[in-house]
Design an enzyme around this catalytic site. Sequence first.
Site, PDB file in Angstrom:
ATOM      1  CE  LYS A  14      -2.029  -1.239   3.845  1.00 33.26           C
ATOM      2  NZ  LYS A  14      -1.426  -2.736   4.156  1.00 33.26           N
ATOM      3  NE  ARG A  90      -4.015  -1.664   9.289  1.00 25.50           N
ATOM      4  CZ  ARG A  90      -2.838  -1.396   8.642  1.00 25.50           C
ATOM      5  NH1 ARG A  90      -2.969  -0.009   8.402  1.00 25.50           N
ATOM      6  NH2 ARG A  90      -1.642  -2.065   8.330  1.00 25.50           N
ATOM      7  NE  ARG A 129       7.897  -3.166   6.526  1.00 29.24           N
ATOM      8  CZ  ARG A 129       6.397  -2.951   6.534  1.00 29.24           C
ATOM      9  NH1 ARG A 129       5.966  -2.378   5.559  1.00 29.24           N
ATOM     10  NH2 ARG A 129       5.775  -3.445   7.576  1.00 29.24           N
ATOM     11  NE  ARG A 135       6.924  -0.885   9.696  1.00 27.17           N
ATOM     12  CZ  ARG A 135       5.799  -0.805   9.058  1.00 27.17           C
ATOM     13  NH1 ARG A 135       6.168  -0.177   8.008  1.00 27.17           N
ATOM     14  NH2 ARG A 135       4.536  -1.501   9.555  1.00 27.17           N
ATOM     15  NE  ARG A 146       1.228  -5.373  10.997  1.00 27.63           N
ATOM     16  CZ  ARG A 146       1.827  -4.571  10.059  1.00 27.63           C
ATOM     17  NH1 ARG A 146       3.022  -4.751   9.700  1.00 27.63           N
ATOM     18  NH2 ARG A 146       1.199  -3.646   9.296  1.00 27.63           N
TER      19      ARG A 146
HETATM   20  P1  B4P Z   1       4.681  -1.666   2.176  1.00 27.75           P
HETATM   21  O1  B4P Z   1       4.553  -0.792   0.851  1.00 27.75           O
HETATM   22  O2  B4P Z   1       5.635  -1.022   3.054  1.00 27.75           O
HETATM   23  O3  B4P Z   1       3.307  -2.280   2.696  1.00 27.75           O
HETATM   24  P2  B4P Z   1       2.308  -1.818   3.569  1.00 27.75           P
HETATM   25  O4  B4P Z   1       0.995  -2.594   2.887  1.00 27.75           O
HETATM   26  O5  B4P Z   1       2.057  -0.275   3.353  1.00 27.75           O
HETATM   27  O6  B4P Z   1       2.706  -2.035   5.064  1.00 27.75           O
HETATM   28  P3  B4P Z   1       1.860  -2.318   6.492  1.00 27.75           P
HETATM   29  O7  B4P Z   1       0.473  -2.671   6.377  1.00 27.75           O
HETATM   30  O8  B4P Z   1       2.902  -3.275   7.045  1.00 27.75           O
HETATM   31  O9  B4P Z   1       1.963  -0.971   7.521  1.00 27.75           O
HETATM   32  P4  B4P Z   1       1.258   0.194   8.216  1.00 27.75           P
HETATM   33  O10 B4P Z   1       2.136   1.244   8.050  1.00 27.75           O
HETATM   34  O11 B4P Z   1      -0.175   0.583   7.305  1.00 27.75           O
HETATM   35  O12 B4P Z   1       5.427  -3.078   1.679  1.00 27.75           O
HETATM   36  C1  B4P Z   1       5.951  -4.045   2.188  1.00 27.75           C
HETATM   37  C2  B4P Z   1       7.450  -4.358   1.758  1.00 27.75           C
HETATM   38  O13 B4P Z   1       7.259  -5.287   0.614  1.00 27.75           O
HETATM   39  C3  B4P Z   1       8.183  -3.160   1.556  1.00 27.75           C
HETATM   40  O14 B4P Z   1       9.531  -3.448   2.004  1.00 27.75           O
HETATM   41  C4  B4P Z   1       8.445  -3.078   0.004  1.00 27.75           C
HETATM   42  O15 B4P Z   1       9.516  -2.676  -0.474  1.00 27.75           O
HETATM   43  C5  B4P Z   1       7.978  -4.507  -0.495  1.00 27.75           C
HETATM   44  N1  B4P Z   1       7.068  -4.634  -1.688  1.00 27.75           N
HETATM   45  C6  B4P Z   1       6.237  -3.722  -2.128  1.00 27.75           C
HETATM   46  N2  B4P Z   1       5.781  -3.950  -3.199  1.00 27.75           N
HETATM   47  C7  B4P Z   1       6.567  -5.180  -3.640  1.00 27.75           C
HETATM   48  C8  B4P Z   1       6.242  -6.090  -4.778  1.00 27.75           C
HETATM   49  N3  B4P Z   1       5.358  -5.634  -5.834  1.00 27.75           N
HETATM   50  N4  B4P Z   1       7.231  -6.983  -4.961  1.00 27.75           N
HETATM   51  C9  B4P Z   1       8.097  -7.299  -3.931  1.00 27.75           C
HETATM   52  N5  B4P Z   1       8.110  -6.334  -2.709  1.00 27.75           N
HETATM   53  C10 B4P Z   1       7.207  -5.330  -2.697  1.00 27.75           C
HETATM   54  O16 B4P Z   1       0.644  -0.264   9.475  1.00 27.75           O
HETATM   55  C11 B4P Z   1       1.500  -0.475  10.671  1.00 27.75           C
HETATM   56  C12 B4P Z   1       0.889  -0.788  12.052  1.00 27.75           C
HETATM   57  O17 B4P Z   1       0.224   0.599  12.345  1.00 27.75           O
HETATM   58  C13 B4P Z   1      -0.393  -1.515  12.022  1.00 27.75           C
HETATM   59  O18 B4P Z   1      -0.127  -3.029  12.400  1.00 27.75           O
HETATM   60  C14 B4P Z   1      -1.299  -1.151  13.035  1.00 27.75           C
HETATM   61  O19 B4P Z   1      -0.641  -1.485  14.519  1.00 27.75           O
HETATM   62  C15 B4P Z   1      -1.179   0.440  13.025  1.00 27.75           C
HETATM   63  N6  B4P Z   1      -2.311   1.110  12.085  1.00 27.75           N
HETATM   64  C16 B4P Z   1      -1.956   1.600  11.080  1.00 27.75           C
HETATM   65  N7  B4P Z   1      -3.199   2.034  10.464  1.00 27.75           N
HETATM   66  C17 B4P Z   1      -4.186   1.664  11.189  1.00 27.75           C
HETATM   67  C18 B4P Z   1      -5.717   1.954  11.102  1.00 27.75           C
HETATM   68  N8  B4P Z   1      -6.117   2.526  10.359  1.00 27.75           N
HETATM   69  N9  B4P Z   1      -6.245   1.439  12.502  1.00 27.75           N
HETATM   70  C19 B4P Z   1      -5.631   0.707  13.488  1.00 27.75           C
HETATM   71  N10 B4P Z   1      -4.101   0.449  13.273  1.00 27.75           N
HETATM   72  C20 B4P Z   1      -3.313   1.180  12.652  1.00 27.75           C
END
Ligand code: B4P
Length: 189
Positions: A14, A90, A129, A135, A146
Amino acid sequence: MLNLILFGPPGSGKGTQAEKLIDKYNLKHISTGNLLRSEVSAQTQLGIEAKKFMDAGELVPDEVVIGMISNALDEHSNSVKGFIFDGFPRTVAQAEALDKLLTEKSLSISKVLSLHVSEDELVDRLLKRAKDSGRADDNEETIRNRMKVYREKTSVVADYYADQVKLADIVGEGSIEDISASICKQIDA
Ligand code: B4P
């Protein structure tokens, strides 16, 4: 206004895809994960409380994240062409709160882009990551929790938007560029 949601499990890309879209469509990126991590770094009261949930792979309570979104909308809604919500909503309660906040500003969600990635690939990406960014929520036990929280509380949010005929499914495996192209095709459709 073009208001998009990037939806999907932890590690589905995302944040990665949001970075590609903000310049192309001139949108304001609102990532609840990034907002929460800033609060944690600044050691605010909110950040200290949120860290306990994040480190355990649990969701931060709805009222906390809804409050952050409300502030961000107040701050930017008169100055941008639209928003990309990343990692929010979420829970169904967050989705309902977002609709209410947007309606108060005569806005609405245009499309929800739902990234699909297998659980094995998600775990691999998050462990990778962990090595790069260190992290705290990227150790294997927390990652498994998660995924469980996603299945139990977050996946149903897709149904909420399917009922509104706003959900677009995207294959989230493959090159970052190819995935970005599929997303843009859906947005431009
Ligand atoms: P990211 O792009 O970092 O993934 P994400 O889906 O944004 O991450 P996430 O869900 O973990 O985090 P968030 O900060 O929202 O990609 C992951 C990895 O994959 C990276 O290293 C990237 O380089 C790699 N990658 C991406 N695309 C790729 C591809 N095509 N091929 C290969 N590799 C690839 O959440 C963190 C925490 O915050 C949650 O657990 C929760 O505790 C809290 N939180 C956030 N929002 C919340 C909400 N709305 N409600 C309650 N808690 C919340």
